[in-house]
Design a protein around this motif. Structure first.
Motif, PDB file in Angstrom:
ATOM      1  N   ALA A 122      15.518 -44.424 -10.200  1.00  0.00           N
ATOM      2  CA  ALA A 122      14.193 -44.824  -9.744  1.00  0.00           C
ATOM      3  C   ALA A 122      13.146 -43.981 -10.453  1.00  0.00           C
ATOM      4  N   SER A 123      12.068 -44.593 -10.802  1.00  0.00           N
ATOM      5  CA  SER A 123      11.035 -43.832 -11.497  1.00  0.00           C
ATOM      6  C   SER A 123       9.656 -44.375 -11.176  1.00  0.00           C
ATOM      7  N   ALA A 124       8.673 -43.588 -11.489  1.00  0.00           N
ATOM      8  CA  ALA A 124       7.282 -43.993 -11.322  1.00  0.00           C
ATOM      9  C   ALA A 124       6.438 -43.187 -12.290  1.00  0.00           C
ATOM     10  N   VAL A 125       5.335 -43.763 -12.674  1.00  0.00           N
ATOM     11  CA  VAL A 125       4.475 -43.129 -13.669  1.00  0.00           C
ATOM     12  C   VAL A 125       3.093 -42.901 -13.064  1.00  0.00           C
ATOM     13  N   TRP A 126       2.592 -41.703 -13.221  1.00  0.00           N
ATOM     14  CA  TRP A 126       1.269 -41.367 -12.701  1.00  0.00           C
ATOM     15  C   TRP A 126       0.211 -41.860 -13.660  1.00  0.00           C
ATOM     16  N   SER A 127      -0.807 -42.429 -13.123  1.00  0.00           N
ATOM     17  CA  SER A 127      -1.886 -42.874 -13.990  1.00  0.00           C
ATOM     18  C   SER A 127      -3.222 -42.580 -13.296  1.00  0.00           C
ATOM     19  N   PRO A 128      -4.295 -42.510 -14.009  1.00  0.00           N
ATOM     20  CA  PRO A 128      -4.411 -42.825 -15.426  1.00  0.00           C
ATOM     21  C   PRO A 128      -3.955 -41.666 -16.303  1.00  0.00           C
ATOM     22  N   ALA A 129      -3.731 -41.985 -17.542  1.00  0.00           N
ATOM     23  CA  ALA A 129      -3.338 -40.963 -18.495  1.00  0.00           C
ATOM     24  C   ALA A 129      -4.497 -40.007 -18.715  1.00  0.00           C
ATOM     25  N   VAL A 130      -4.171 -38.763 -18.989  1.00  0.00           N
ATOM     26  CA  VAL A 130      -5.229 -37.786 -19.266  1.00  0.00           C
ATOM     27  C   VAL A 130      -5.001 -37.115 -20.612  1.00  0.00           C
ATOM     28  N   ALA A 131      -5.423 -35.876 -20.706  1.00  0.00           N
ATOM     29  CA  ALA A 131      -5.357 -35.191 -22.003  1.00  0.00           C
ATOM     30  C   ALA A 131      -3.932 -34.951 -22.478  1.00  0.00           C
ATOM     31  N   ASP A 132      -3.807 -34.596 -23.728  1.00  0.00           N
ATOM     32  CA  ASP A 132      -2.478 -34.357 -24.286  1.00  0.00           C
ATOM     33  C   ASP A 132      -1.829 -33.094 -23.736  1.00  0.00           C
ATOM     34  N   ASP A 133      -2.635 -32.083 -23.397  1.00  0.00           N
ATOM     35  CA  ASP A 133      -2.058 -30.894 -22.779  1.00  0.00           C
ATOM     36  C   ASP A 133      -1.789 -31.224 -21.320  1.00  0.00           C
ATOM     37  N   GLN A 134      -0.537 -31.124 -20.924  1.00  0.00           N
ATOM     38  CA  GLN A 134      -0.149 -31.609 -19.601  1.00  0.00           C
ATOM     39  C   GLN A 134       0.804 -30.652 -18.899  1.00  0.00           C
ATOM     40  N   GLU A 135       0.755 -30.741 -17.575  1.00  0.00           N
ATOM     41  CA  GLU A 135       1.737 -30.021 -16.766  1.00  0.00           C
ATOM     42  C   GLU A 135       2.205 -30.983 -15.680  1.00  0.00           C
ATOM     43  N   ALA A 136       3.492 -31.002 -15.424  1.00  0.00           N
ATOM     44  CA  ALA A 136       4.022 -31.835 -14.350  1.00  0.00           C
ATOM     45  C   ALA A 136       5.175 -31.097 -13.700  1.00  0.00           C
ATOM     46  N   TYR A 137       5.234 -31.167 -12.373  1.00  0.00           N
ATOM     47  CA  TYR A 137       6.328 -30.500 -11.689  1.00  0.00           C
ATOM     48  C   TYR A 137       6.637 -31.204 -10.379  1.00  0.00           C
ATOM     49  N   ALA A 138       7.778 -30.890  -9.829  1.00  0.00           N
ATOM     50  CA  ALA A 138       8.191 -31.466  -8.555  1.00  0.00           C
ATOM     51  C   ALA A 138       8.929 -30.403  -7.763  1.00  0.00           C
TER      52      ALA A 138
END
Lengths: 203, 207
Positions: free
Chosen positions: B50-66
């Motif tokens: 299962a997956s999901a994508v956060w939007s809207p897209a932002v800058a190229d420098d990114q951080e994501a965590y869970a």
């Protein structure tokens, strides 16, 4: 604690629970727990592979440091591994420290096996000799070519250790007939040898 | 290096739903199923990834965590950054993959993804990822780093950078690992451009 450079193959590993993931990893990862148990570490950069080479899934230059000699020997004994003479640990070291046979090995057995022709080596040397180059300059040259990986579901390719994969990840410039995916030649590579070397203890 | 830098984007504290709704939409790959909110955590309500994508897209420098809430052996959780070509068969990006194994043998691996083919970057880190630990990835310029918030998964103490990379999102497989919350956001220099998450029947639940 000893350190050494190696050139090793990438190896396929299926990680996905549903078989969707088509992954490859640097072979030295098979030794990670042993390396960490020794108190050492390793890092890699992608290089070479391509048409006519034996590295279907790609190749990597790896520096392993802070480990026992037994661990280095175990890595050396692994299939398709090319160990680099231990006199070459620092990027600034001149290749003149090697014997002529050792330099010939770097050019023939290493550069050629990674897909670089004699003519490409000659062009890179531009009239100079290998002995006039540093180890870092050689790594820069070996890292000037790499290919994006593609997945070939046809499964007709014989790869690492002679295994015929049920589907293969290739980094040899091929176009996969069934998917249209193309393994493209790229340059420069995603990481530099200098950056790699900085993270690993040399002794 | 501090990790995480950004606040949580979604704590999943809302009614059960599939797909998750809010700013989550789409999937990482066409073969994925929609991620669900169930009991105020995100995970997979049915078999599959299962997956999901956060939007809207932002800058190229990114951080994501869970944050991992619960996990069973063989559960996996992925967090991605710099995701492109989402929803098809051949996405691109960078991901951290957490795999729950036997005690002390959980693994974290950092990957570059080209056209749906995964290349592991660097070594596999083996240890224990416990409930409430955060795993994540950031992409700043040409440097991609993967982290966990405790010393359990690495040899160098808490917050172990695994290094390297390019973009992000998230995914997991197997019901019972709960990982939840992807952070992202609002830090000028580290905006997540797209975070996606993927959960499967074997996905850890996330918060």
């Amino acid at each position: 604690m000893p350190a050494q450079w190696f050139f090793v193959p990438y190896v396929r590993r299926d990680t996905g629970k549903t078989g969707l993931d088509r992954s490859r990893y640097c072979m030295v990862d098979d030794f990670t727990q042993r390396i960490h148990a020794d108190g050492g570490d390793w890092s890699e950069f992608e290089c070479g592979g391509g048409p006519g080479t034996s590295f279907i899934a790609g190749a990597a230059g790896v520096k392993v440091g802070g480990v026992t000699q037994a661990t280095l020997d175990a890595i050396t004994a692994a299939a398709q591994t090319s160990p680099i003479p231990t006199s070459l640990l620092e990027l600034s070291t001149s290749l003149s420290v090697l014997t002529t046979p050792q330099r010939n090995t770097l050019q023939k057995a290493l550069a050629n096996s990674l897909g670089y022709s004699d003519q490409e080596v000659t062009d890179w040397l531009a009239g100079a000799t290998l002995a006039s180059k540093t180890y870092g300059q050689l790594l820069d040259f070996l890292a000037t070519r790499w290919y994006t990986p593609v997945y070939d579901p046809a499964g007709s390719q014989v790869g690492y250790q002679g295994v015929t994969y049920p589907g293969v990840i290739a980094c040899d410039g091929r176009t996969v007939a069934s998917t249209g995916a193309v393994s493209q030649r790229l340059s420069p590579p995603p990481s530099s040898p200098a950056a790699v070397a900085a993270r690993i203890p040399s002794t | 290096m501090a990790f995480p830098v950004n606040g949580v984007l979604d704590n999943f504290n809302r009614a059960n739903a599939t797909p998750m709704g809010g700013s989550w939409s789409g999937k990482i790959r066409s073969a994925d199923i929609d991620a669900s909110i169930n009991g105020n955590v995100a995970h997979a309500n049915a078999a599959g990834n299962a997956s999901a994508v956060w939007s809207p897209a932002v800058a190229d420098d990114q951080e994501a965590y869970a944050t991992v809430v619960t996990a069973d052996v063989s559960d996996t959780l992925e967090v991605w950054v710099r995701l492109t070509s989402a929803g098809g068969a051949a996405p691109n990006g960078y991901r951290i993959l957490f795999t729950d194994n036997a005690a002390g043998s959980d693994t974290l691996q950092l990957y570059r993804v080209n056209g749906g083919v995964f290349t592991q970057l660097g070594s596999t880190f083996t240890g224990t990822i416990a409930s409430a630990q955060k795993i994540g990835i950031d992409a700043v310029g040409t440097t991609i780093s993967a982290y966990s918030t405790t010393a359990a998964c690495g040899r160098r103490g808490s917050r172990r950078p695994m290094r390297r990379g390019h973009r992000g999102r998230w995914r997991s497989s197997r019901p019972r690992t709960t990982a939840s919350t992807t952070s992202a956001a609002a830090h000028p220099s580290r905006l997540p451009s797209r975070c996606s998450s993927r959960l499967s029947t074997r996905s850890p639940s996330c918060k």
